[in-house]
Design a protein around this motif. Structure first.
Motif, mmCIF file in Angstrom:
data_model
loop_
_atom_site.group_PDB
_atom_site.id
_atom_site.type_symbol
_atom_site.label_atom_id
_atom_site.label_comp_id
_atom_site.label_asym_id
_atom_site.label_seq_id
_atom_site.Cartn_x
_atom_site.Cartn_y
_atom_site.Cartn_z
ATOM 1 N N ILE A 43 -35.555 -2.938 19.007
ATOM 2 C CA ILE A 43 -36.208 -1.850 18.286
ATOM 3 C C ILE A 43 -36.643 -0.801 19.304
ATOM 4 C CG2 ILE A 43 -38.626 -2.612 18.363
ATOM 5 C CD1 ILE A 43 -38.542 -2.246 15.213
ATOM 6 N N PRO A 44 -36.744 0.463 18.927
ATOM 7 C CA PRO A 44 -37.177 1.482 19.887
ATOM 8 C C PRO A 44 -38.695 1.539 20.059
ATOM 9 C CG PRO A 44 -36.546 2.530 17.830
ATOM 10 C CD PRO A 44 -36.242 1.069 17.676
ATOM 11 N N TYR A 45 -39.188 0.826 21.059
ATOM 12 C CA TYR A 45 -40.600 0.960 21.410
ATOM 13 C C TYR A 45 -40.817 2.222 22.243
ATOM 14 C CZ TYR A 45 -41.218 -3.856 19.807
ATOM 15 O OH TYR A 45 -41.261 -4.999 19.046
ATOM 16 N N SER A 46 -39.720 2.790 22.734
ATOM 17 C CA SER A 46 -39.777 4.031 23.506
ATOM 18 C C SER A 46 -38.665 4.950 23.016
ATOM 19 C CB SER A 46 -39.611 3.741 25.001
ATOM 20 O OG SER A 46 -38.327 3.179 25.256
ATOM 21 N N GLY A 47 -38.684 6.209 23.489
ATOM 22 C CA GLY A 47 -37.615 7.131 23.132
ATOM 23 C C GLY A 47 -37.901 7.937 21.882
ATOM 24 N N PRO A 48 -36.890 8.668 21.385
ATOM 25 C CA PRO A 48 -37.094 9.626 20.288
ATOM 26 C C PRO A 48 -37.433 9.001 18.944
ATOM 27 C CG PRO A 48 -34.758 9.408 20.795
ATOM 28 C CD PRO A 48 -35.491 8.674 21.873
ATOM 29 N N ALA A 49 -37.205 7.703 18.797
ATOM 30 C CA ALA A 49 -37.523 7.043 17.522
ATOM 31 C C ALA A 49 -38.612 5.990 17.705
ATOM 32 C CB ALA A 49 -36.268 6.413 16.925
ATOM 33 N N ALA A 51 -41.579 5.927 16.947
ATOM 34 C CA ALA A 51 -42.484 5.748 15.803
ATOM 35 C C ALA A 51 -42.155 4.479 15.020
ATOM 36 C CB ALA A 51 -42.408 6.961 14.877
ATOM 37 N N TYR A 52 -40.917 4.028 15.143
ATOM 38 C CA TYR A 52 -40.517 2.802 14.446
ATOM 39 C C TYR A 52 -40.969 1.531 15.172
ATOM 40 C CZ TYR A 52 -37.340 5.605 11.502
ATOM 41 O OH TYR A 52 -36.812 6.517 10.618
ATOM 42 N N PHE A 234 -32.866 19.667 1.843
ATOM 43 C CA PHE A 234 -32.757 18.210 2.010
ATOM 44 C C PHE A 234 -32.913 17.898 3.493
ATOM 45 C CE2 PHE A 234 -29.867 14.230 1.414
ATOM 46 C CZ PHE A 234 -30.979 13.405 1.502
ATOM 47 N N ASN A 235 -33.986 17.185 3.806
ATOM 48 C CA ASN A 235 -34.410 16.914 5.178
ATOM 49 C C ASN A 235 -34.012 15.483 5.556
ATOM 50 O OD1 ASN A 235 -35.823 16.619 7.569
ATOM 51 N ND2 ASN A 235 -37.784 17.290 6.750
ATOM 52 N N ILE A 236 -32.902 15.321 6.294
ATOM 53 C CA ILE A 236 -32.376 14.005 6.679
ATOM 54 C C ILE A 236 -32.697 13.793 8.157
ATOM 55 C CG2 ILE A 236 -30.344 12.522 6.756
ATOM 56 C CD1 ILE A 236 -28.988 14.482 4.768
ATOM 57 N N THR A 237 -33.890 13.251 8.431
ATOM 58 C CA THR A 237 -34.363 13.156 9.805
ATOM 59 C C THR A 237 -35.138 11.864 10.030
ATOM 60 O OG1 THR A 237 -36.308 14.410 9.111
ATOM 61 C CG2 THR A 237 -34.554 15.653 10.211
ATOM 62 N N THR A 238 -35.251 11.473 11.308
ATOM 63 C CA THR A 238 -36.123 10.364 11.694
ATOM 64 C C THR A 238 -37.539 10.917 11.925
ATOM 65 O OG1 THR A 238 -35.218 10.638 13.921
ATOM 66 C CG2 THR A 238 -34.326 8.837 12.584
ATOM 67 N N PRO A 239 -38.574 10.052 12.029
ATOM 68 C CA PRO A 239 -39.963 10.522 11.965
ATOM 69 C C PRO A 239 -40.354 11.686 12.859
ATOM 70 C CG PRO A 239 -39.936 8.155 11.748
ATOM 71 C CD PRO A 239 -38.516 8.578 12.031
ATOM 72 N N LYS A 240 -39.999 11.654 14.137
ATOM 73 C CA LYS A 240 -40.395 12.733 15.047
ATOM 74 C C LYS A 240 -39.906 14.081 14.543
ATOM 75 C CE LYS A 240 -39.107 14.517 19.622
ATOM 76 N NZ LYS A 240 -38.352 14.223 20.862
ATOM 77 N N PHE A 241 -38.637 14.131 14.155
ATOM 78 C CA PHE A 241 -38.039 15.392 13.720
ATOM 79 C C PHE A 241 -38.443 15.750 12.301
ATOM 80 C CE2 PHE A 241 -35.280 13.610 17.024
ATOM 81 C CZ PHE A 241 -35.333 14.640 17.947
ATOM 82 N N VAL A 267 -46.832 8.275 5.402
ATOM 83 C CA VAL A 267 -47.965 9.206 5.442
ATOM 84 C C VAL A 267 -48.600 9.196 6.830
ATOM 85 C CG1 VAL A 267 -50.244 9.743 4.492
ATOM 86 C CG2 VAL A 267 -48.396 8.992 2.971
ATOM 87 N N GLY A 268 -48.798 7.990 7.380
ATOM 88 C CA GLY A 268 -49.455 7.884 8.673
ATOM 89 C C GLY A 268 -48.635 8.389 9.837
ATOM 90 N N ALA A 269 -47.338 8.076 9.857
ATOM 91 C CA ALA A 269 -46.505 8.389 11.020
ATOM 92 C C ALA A 269 -45.850 9.758 10.959
ATOM 93 C CB ALA A 269 -45.412 7.321 11.178
ATOM 94 N N VAL A 270 -45.721 10.325 9.764
ATOM 95 C CA VAL A 270 -44.996 11.597 9.631
ATOM 96 C C VAL A 270 -45.854 12.697 8.993
ATOM 97 C CG1 VAL A 270 -42.981 12.753 8.614
ATOM 98 C CG2 VAL A 270 -42.756 10.430 9.526
ATOM 99 N N LEU A 271 -46.391 12.450 7.816
ATOM 100 C CA LEU A 271 -47.064 13.515 7.081
ATOM 101 C C LEU A 271 -48.390 13.926 7.714
ATOM 102 C CD1 LEU A 271 -46.317 12.604 3.350
ATOM 103 C CD2 LEU A 271 -44.818 13.522 5.128
ATOM 104 N N LYS A 272 -49.133 12.964 8.242
ATOM 105 C CA LYS A 272 -50.377 13.329 8.935
ATOM 106 C C LYS A 272 -50.099 14.185 10.170
ATOM 107 C CE LYS A 272 -53.638 9.705 7.509
ATOM 108 N NZ LYS A 272 -54.414 8.517 7.976
ATOM 109 N N PRO A 273 -49.163 13.777 11.047
ATOM 110 C CA PRO A 273 -48.858 14.628 12.201
ATOM 111 C C PRO A 273 -48.327 16.006 11.799
ATOM 112 C CG PRO A 273 -48.015 12.418 12.566
ATOM 113 C CD PRO A 273 -48.472 12.477 11.138
#
Length: 403
Positions: A43-49, A51-52, A234-241, A267-273
Motif C-alpha cells: 500500500i502507498p504509505y508514501s508518495g502521491p497516493a 492518503a490511502y 466528472f472528476n476522476i482523481t485520487t485523493p491528493k488531486f 470527507v476527512g481525507a479529501v473534502l476537509k482539505p
C-alpha cells in the motif's frame, strides 16, 4: 462364518470411526500452520497516493486486536504490510518478497489499479490468492483467465455508468468536461462513463484533460476545462488531486454539476482539505456507511468503528472514509478465514472467497451485501448516489443494482 461377519462389521466400524477424523484433518498451504496465518499487503504509505495509507494502518490494527482476542480459529494473523509508494515497479518488488521470502498464504487489499496490474499475471502464475484488491477496475472480475485475483471495490465502470445515467436523466443537454488520471484506473472510469452515455457521449463530452501521478498540481487542467464552457464536470482523481481539483474549481468561480469518483469521496481525507464550503453540491456514490453521517450515530457497527479508531488508531481520523473502508476489508477477510476453518490451503481460500452468499459486512450500507460465485468475482453490485450538503453525504434515492 459368524466370526467372519463379526470381523467384517468390526472393520466397517473402524472405517466409519476414522471417516470424521479424516474429514477434520488440517490442511495447510504456505504461510499457514496451527498457530499462525501469514497475510501480505502492499500500500502507498508514501508518495502521491499516501492518503490511502490509513487503510493498511487500520487493517494492521484490526488484526492485532483479533490476535489479542485469540486470533481466528486459534491462529494469529501475521499481517505484513509494505510501502510501495504507489509505484508499480516497487509493488512488484514488494510482492515478490512477500510471496518468495515471507511465503504468505495470500495477499489482501493491495492498492491501486496500476500496481495491481503490474503483479496481476505474477500472482496467477504463482497461484497465490490475490484478494480484495483496493481498486474497482473491471479486469479483476475474470475468474476464467485470472482465477486467483478478486477485487473489493464496486466496478469503476459500473460506477461511472451510474453517473452517466444520472446526467442523461437530469441534465440531458449537458456539456461535460472530464479530468482523469492517465493510467488504467482513469481510463477504466472513462470507458464506463462513455459507455453509459452511449451514442450521445461524443457530442456531450466537449473537453477532457489528463494528469500524471507525478504532477505537482492539476490547477492548469481545471482552468483549461473551465474555459471549454462545460456545465458538468466528472472528476476522476485520487485523493491528493481530488482535493486540488475541488478547491480550484471553486477558486476560479466555475460552477458545474460536479461528479466525484467514490475512491476520493472521503470527507476527512479529501473534502476537509479542499474546504467543506467548496465541496457543497458534489455528487458521488456510496456502498458503505459514511462516518460523518449523523444517521449512523446509534448504529452498533459504527459505534464499534469509532471505539476501535479511538483505542487502536488514535492518530487516524475516524471521519476519513478510507479508515472505514480498511475496517470493512479486515472484517470480510476475517469472515473468509473463519469459513476456511482448518483447511488453509490456497485452493480452499479461493473456493471459499467465491462462495459468499448475501453476506452483510457490518459497515456496508443495509442491503449492500457480498455475493460471489465461481464465475463472478464481483463482490458488490449495489450502489447509492449521494450529494454533499456541506457536512455529510446525503442519499439521492435508494441504492440501485448496477452491472
Amino acid at each position: 462364518m459368524a466370526i467372519k461377519n463379526r470381523m467384517l462389521w468390526a472393520a466397517l466400524g473402524l472405517a466409519l470411526a476414522a471417516a470424521p477424523a479424516a474429514a477434520q484433518q488440517k490442511q495447510y498451504g504456505p504461510g499457514a500452520s496451527d498457530t499462525e496465518i501469514k497475510v501480505g499487503n502492499t500500500i502507498p504509505y508514501s508518495g502521491p497516493a499516501s492518503a490511502y495509507g490509513i487503510i493498511g494502518k487500520v487493517e494492521a490494527a484490526y488484526f492485532k486486536m483479533l490476535n489479542e482476542q485469540g486470533g481466528i480459529n486459534g491462529r494469529k494473523i501475521d499481517y505484513i504490510s509494505l510501502d510501495d509508494g504507489y509505484s508499480p515497479p516497487k509493488a512488484v518488488e514488494m510482492i515478490r518478497k512477500l510471496v518468495e521470502q515471507d511465503e504468505v498464504l495470500f495477499t489482501v487489499s493491495t492498492l491501486g489499479t496500476p500496481s495491481n496490474s503490474a503483479i496481476h499475471k505474477y500472482m496467477n502464475q504463482k497461484k497465490v490468492p490475490h484478494l480484495f484488491l483496493a481498486t474497482g477496475a473491471s479486469k479483476w472480475n475474470d475468474p476464467k483467465d485470472f482465477p486467483w485475483t478478486m477485487g473489493f471495490n464496486p466496478s469503476y465502470q459500473a460506477e461511472a455508468r451510474l453517473y452517466a445515467a444520472d446526467i442523461l436523466r437530469n441534465h440531458p443537454n449537458a456539456k461535460i468536461a472530464i479530468l482523469y488520471q492517465n493510467d488504467d484506473y482513469g481510463k477504466d472510469y472513462l470507458k464506463g462513463f462513455m459507455d453509459g452515455l452511449g451514442d450521445k457521449g461524443k457530442a456531450m463530452v466537449i473537453k477532457t484533460a489528463t494528469y500524471e501521478v507525478t504532477d505537482p498540481t492539476v490547477d492548469s487542467q481545471i482552468v483549461t476545462l473551465q474555459s471549454s464552457g462545460a456545465d458538468v464536470f466528472f472528476n476522476i482523481t485520487t485523493p491528493k488531486f481530488a482535493a486540488q481539483a475541488i478547491r480550484k474549481v471553486a477558486d476560479v468561480g466555475w460552477k458545474p454539476v460536479h461528479y466525484l469518483n467514490q475512491v476520493s469521496a472521503s470527507v476527512g481525507a479529501v473534502l476537509k482539505p479542499a474546504g467543506l464550503d467548496k465541496s457543497v453540491g458534489l455528487v458521488s456514490m456510496q456502498y458503505f456507511k459514511d462516518p460523518t453521517d449523523p444517521k449512523w450515530a446509534n448504529d452498533p457497527a459504527m459505534k464499534d468503528y469509532f471505539a476501535f479508531m479511538k483505542a487502536r488508531v488514535p492518530d487516524g481520523d475516524p471521519a476519513d472514509g478510507q479508515a472505514t473502508y480498511g475496517m470493512m476489508v479486515a472484517q470480510l477477510t476475517t469472515e473468509l478465514l473463519k469459513m476456511c476453518g482448518s483447511n488453509l490451503t490456497r485452493e480452499n481460500l479461493m473456493k471459499q472467497a467465491a462462495s459468499f452468499k448475501n453476506y452483510q459486512i457490518p459497515l456496508a450500507l443495509p442491503g449492500v451485501t457480498v455475493t460471489t460465485g465461481p464465475n463472478d468475482f464481483a463482490l458488490f453490485q449495489t450502489m447509492q448516489l449521494v450529494k454533499f450538503d456541506g457536512k455529510t453525504w446525503q442519499g439521492l434515492g435508494e441504492p440501485v443494482a448496477v452491472k
